[in-house]
Design an enzyme around this catalytic site. Structure first.
Site, PDB file in Angstrom:
ATOM      1  N   ARG A 206      15.452  -4.128   6.284  1.00  0.00           N
ATOM      2  CA  ARG A 206      14.663  -5.165   6.963  1.00  0.00           C
ATOM      3  C   ARG A 206      15.533  -6.037   7.854  1.00  0.00           C
ATOM      4  O   ARG A 206      15.093  -6.531   8.889  1.00  0.00           O
ATOM      5  CB  ARG A 206      13.961  -6.065   5.940  1.00  0.00           C
ATOM      6  CG  ARG A 206      12.742  -5.428   5.319  1.00  0.00           C
ATOM      7  CD  ARG A 206      12.258  -6.258   4.140  1.00  0.00           C
ATOM      8  NE  ARG A 206      11.221  -5.558   3.417  1.00  0.00           N
ATOM      9  CZ  ARG A 206       9.919  -5.792   3.576  1.00  0.00           C
ATOM     10  NH1 ARG A 206       9.502  -6.731   4.387  1.00  0.00           N
ATOM     11  NH2 ARG A 206       9.041  -5.105   2.902  1.00  0.00           N
TER      12      ARG A 206
ATOM     13  N   LYS B  74      -5.098  -0.488  -5.476  1.00  0.00           N
ATOM     14  CA  LYS B  74      -6.434  -1.082  -5.462  1.00  0.00           C
ATOM     15  C   LYS B  74      -7.249  -0.709  -4.243  1.00  0.00           C
ATOM     16  O   LYS B  74      -6.756  -0.764  -3.121  1.00  0.00           O
ATOM     17  CB  LYS B  74      -6.302  -2.609  -5.469  1.00  0.00           C
ATOM     18  CG  LYS B  74      -5.702  -3.154  -6.733  1.00  0.00           C
ATOM     19  CD  LYS B  74      -5.672  -4.651  -6.630  1.00  0.00           C
ATOM     20  CE  LYS B  74      -5.075  -5.274  -7.872  1.00  0.00           C
ATOM     21  NZ  LYS B  74      -4.871  -6.708  -7.667  1.00  0.00           N
TER      22      LYS B  74
ATOM     23  N   GLY C 290       4.763  -1.228   1.246  1.00  0.00           N
ATOM     24  CA  GLY C 290       5.977  -1.486   0.481  1.00  0.00           C
ATOM     25  C   GLY C 290       6.324  -0.348  -0.459  1.00  0.00           C
ATOM     26  O   GLY C 290       7.405   0.250  -0.386  1.00  0.00           O
TER      27      GLY C 290
ATOM     28  N   GLY D 193       0.023  -4.335   4.132  1.00  0.00           N
ATOM     29  CA  GLY D 193      -1.196  -5.103   4.380  1.00  0.00           C
ATOM     30  C   GLY D 193      -1.397  -5.412   5.852  1.00  0.00           C
ATOM     31  O   GLY D 193      -2.506  -5.277   6.380  1.00  0.00           O
TER      32      GLY D 193
HETATM   33  P1  ADP Z   1       1.806   0.015  -0.860  1.00  0.00           P
HETATM   34  O1  ADP Z   1       2.749  -1.028  -1.399  1.00  0.00           O
HETATM   35  O2  ADP Z   1       2.518   1.193  -0.294  1.00  0.00           O
HETATM   36  O3  ADP Z   1       0.780  -0.570   0.083  1.00  0.00           O
HETATM   37  P2  ADP Z   1       0.068  -0.221  -3.132  1.00  0.00           P
HETATM   38  O4  ADP Z   1       0.654  -1.552  -3.364  1.00  0.00           O
HETATM   39  O5  ADP Z   1      -1.349  -0.155  -2.716  1.00  0.00           O
HETATM   40  O6  ADP Z   1       0.963   0.599  -2.087  1.00  0.00           O
HETATM   41  O7  ADP Z   1       0.138   0.655  -4.456  1.00  0.00           O
HETATM   42  C1  ADP Z   1       1.319   1.118  -5.012  1.00  0.00           C
HETATM   43  C2  ADP Z   1       1.239   1.168  -6.515  1.00  0.00           C
HETATM   44  O8  ADP Z   1       0.127   1.905  -6.961  1.00  0.00           O
HETATM   45  C3  ADP Z   1       2.454   1.824  -7.107  1.00  0.00           C
HETATM   46  O9  ADP Z   1       3.161   0.888  -7.906  1.00  0.00           O
HETATM   47  C4  ADP Z   1       1.890   2.952  -7.951  1.00  0.00           C
HETATM   48  O10 ADP Z   1       2.525   3.116  -9.205  1.00  0.00           O
HETATM   49  C5  ADP Z   1       0.477   2.526  -8.175  1.00  0.00           C
HETATM   50  N1  ADP Z   1      -0.370   3.669  -8.506  1.00  0.00           N
HETATM   51  C6  ADP Z   1      -0.741   4.655  -7.676  1.00  0.00           C
HETATM   52  N2  ADP Z   1      -1.507   5.557  -8.328  1.00  0.00           N
HETATM   53  C7  ADP Z   1      -1.624   5.124  -9.600  1.00  0.00           C
HETATM   54  C8  ADP Z   1      -2.291   5.617 -10.763  1.00  0.00           C
HETATM   55  N3  ADP Z   1      -2.997   6.731 -10.740  1.00  0.00           N
HETATM   56  N4  ADP Z   1      -2.182   4.896 -11.899  1.00  0.00           N
HETATM   57  C9  ADP Z   1      -1.462   3.765 -11.923  1.00  0.00           C
HETATM   58  N5  ADP Z   1      -0.819   3.245 -10.862  1.00  0.00           N
HETATM   59  C10 ADP Z   1      -0.895   3.917  -9.716  1.00  0.00           C
HETATM   60 MG    MG Z   2       2.319  -2.686  -2.695  1.00  0.00          MG
END
Ligand code: ADP
Ligand code: MG
Length: 397
Positions: free
Chosen positions: A37, A198, A351, A374
Site C-alpha cells: 500500500r 456477507k 482485502g 468495498g
Molecule cells: P474481501 O475482503 O475480499 O472483500 P470478504 O470480506 O467479503 O472479502 O470475505 C472474506 C472472508 O469470507 C474470508 O475471511 C473467508 O474466510 C470468509 N468466507 C468465505 N467463504 C466462507 C465460508 N464458506 N464459510 C466461512 N467463511 C467464509
Molecule cells: Mg474483507
C-alpha cells in the site's frame, strides 16, 4: 464528475495534505505485514515533491477504540523511511498539539510528515466540520490518493476537500479511470465472481448487475445464503438470515433480466473451519451438522468454463474459508481460470481476496488489481463515490 488530477495542474511550492490508505496490519514484532500500500503511493509522493511540495501524509489504520498504541502508524513511518531514503520522515503524534504545530510550521522541503492514525480522533468517522477545519488549516491544498476508502463519509475524505483546493492523486486516478473503462461498456460475456462473507455488503451491486452481467458465479457466505433461500439444507454454514427477502428478490430479478446467478452444485463440508479434512458433497446432500466451507470440484469446472469464455471479469470475495488451505481450492481455481483467460479485461479487489492470492505468480495477468474492496464494489455500482464527489466540487479553485 470532473476531478482534477495532480498531473493535470500546476501545484508549486505548496503545503499538501495527502490522504493515503496505509491501513496495513501490524505484526506482533511491530513490523507491518506488507508495504504494498505504501509503494503504490510513491509515484504521487514523488510528483508532488518534484514541484517543491511539502507533504503531510494522513491515513487511518484498523478500527481502534480511541488512542490505542496497537494501531499506531509509527511502524508505517519507519517503513516509509526505507522507501524514501532521501527524505526525512517525521512522525507527528498529534498535529493539534503545540509540539505538532511547531513541527508543521518549521517543516522543510526535505521532510515528509506522517500524522498519527486519523481514527485516534473520534471526529474522523463523523465528517465533523470543526475537525475538517483543523486538518485543512495545516495545508494549502488537499490531495486524495486513497480510492479504497473513498466510499466512506469520513472527515479526511469528504470534509477536508470542501475547504481547500483539492485534487486526485495518481493511484486514485488509475483506479477511477481503469475501472470505469472496463465496466462502463463491458465486452460480453461479462462474468462477475462474487464470494466472501456477507451478501448484505454486496447485494446492492448484485442488483445493479442484473441485466448488465451475463453470469454471477457465487461462493462463500453469499452462495450459502442463496442456497438456503432456495430451500437447500446448508447446516451450520455462514449465512445471513435477515437477507432472505432481498435474496429472493435478487433471484427474481435474475430471471427477469437474463443474468444468470450460478450456484455451486457441490461443496466441501466439515465440522468446523479448523478441520484437517473436508468432504465433497452434492449440494442436496448437505446435512444439518455440516458446515459448508468451499465450493466443490464440479462447481470449479463449471466456473472455470464460464471464466475462460468471458471478455470482462470482475472478482471480489474468496470462494471459501481460504485461511485454512483445505478450503482454499475453490479460490485457487477461480484465480487460475482468470489468469488463464488471455483475452478478458479483469478487475480483482477486496482485502481478503488479495490476501488469498498475494503469494501467487502471474498477478500481472490481471488487468487491474484494485486497492479497494468495498470502494471498488460501490464504484462499480454507482460510478462515483462520496470522496470523488467531494474532490470534483472543489478541484477548480
Ligand atoms: P474481501 O475482503 O475480499 O472483500 P470478504 O470480506 O467479503 O472479502 O470475505 C472474506 C472472508 O469470507 C474470508 O475471511 C473467508 O474466510 C470468509 N468466507 C468465505 N467463504 C466462507 C465460508 N464458506 N464459510 C466461512 N467463511 C467464509
Ligand atoms: Mg474483507
Amino acid at each position: 464528475m470532473k476531478i482534477k488530477y495532480i498531473d493535470e495542474v500546476e501545484i508549486h511550492d505548496k503545503k499538501i495534505l495527502l490522504r493515503v490508505d496505509y491501513n496495513v496490519t501490524i505484526l506482533p514484532d511491530s513490523k507491518i505485514d506488507s508495504n504494498e500500500r505504501l509503494k503504490r503511493t510513491i509515484p504521487t509522493i514523488e510528483l508532488l515533491l518534484k514541484n517543491g511540495g511539502k507533504l503531510i501524509l494522513m491515513s487511518h489504520l484498523g478500527r481502534p477504540q480511541g488512542k490505542d498504541p496497537k494501531f499506531s502508524l509509527k511502524p508505517v513511518a519507519e517503513e516509509l523511511q526505507k522507501l524514501l531514503p532521501s527524505q526525512k520522515i517525521i512522525f507527528v503524534e498529534d498535529f493539534n498539539s503545540d509540539e505538532g504545530q511547531v513541527i508543521l510550521k518549521d517543516q522543510k522541503e526535505s521532510e515528509i510528515v506522517l500524522l498519527e492514525n486519523l481514527r485516534f480522533y473520534e471526529e474522523e468517522k463523523n465528517n465533523d466540520f470543526e475537525f475538517a477545519k483543523k486538518l485543512s488549516g495545516i495545508a494549502d491544498v488537499y490531495v486524495n490518493d486513497a480510492f479504497s476508502i473513498s466510499h466512506r463519509n469520513h472527515t479526511s475524505i469528504v470534509g477536508v476537500p470542501k475547504l481547500i483546493p483539492s485534487y486526485g492523486g495518481l493511484l486514485l486516478k488509475n483506479e477511477v479511470q481503469t475501472i470505469s473503462e472496463i465496466v462502463k461498456n463491458p465486452n460480453k460475456p461479462y462474468v462477475v465472481i462474487m464470494g466472501g462473507a456477507k451478501i448484505s455488503t454486496k447485494i446492492d451491486l448484485l442488483e445493479k448487475l442484473m441485466g448488465k452481467a451475463d453470469a454471477i458465479l457465487t461462493g462463500g457466505g453469499i452462495a450459502n445464503t442463496i442456497l438456503k433461500q432456495q430451500g437447500y439444507v446448508i447446516g451450520k454454514s455462514l449465512y445471513e438470515e435477515r437477507e432472505k427477502k432481498e435474496t429472493g428478490e435478487l433471484m427474481q430479478l435474475s430471471k427477469e433480466n437474463n443474468t444468470q446467478v450460478v450456484l455451486p452444485v457441490d461443496v466441501v463440508v466439515a465440522n468446523d473451519v479448523s478441520a484437517q479434512r473436508g468432504e465433497v458433497k452434492k449440494v442436496d446432500n448437505v446435512l444439518e451438522d455440516d458446515v459448508v466451507l468451499d465450493i466443490g470440484p464440479e462447481t470449479c469446472e463449471i466456473y472455470k468454463e464460464k471464466i475462460l469464455q468471458a471478455n470482462t471479469i470482475v472478482w471480489n470475495g474468496p470462494m471459501g474459508y481460504f485461511e485454512n488451505p483445505e478450503f482454499k481450492r475453490g479460490t485457487d481455481c477461480v484465480y487460475d481460470a482468470i489468469i488463464s483467460n488471455g483475452q478478458a479485461a479483469s478487475i480483482v479487489g477486496g482485502g481478503q481476496t488479495l490476501a488469498a492470492i498475494s503469494k501467487k505468480d502471474s498477478l500481472d495477468k490481471i488487468t487491474h488489481i484494485s486497492t479497494g474492496g468495498g470502494a471498488m464494489l460501490k464504484f462499480i455500482e454507482k460510478s462515483t463515490l462520496p470522496g470523488l464527489e467531494a474532490l470534483a466540487e472543489n478541484s477548480n479553485s
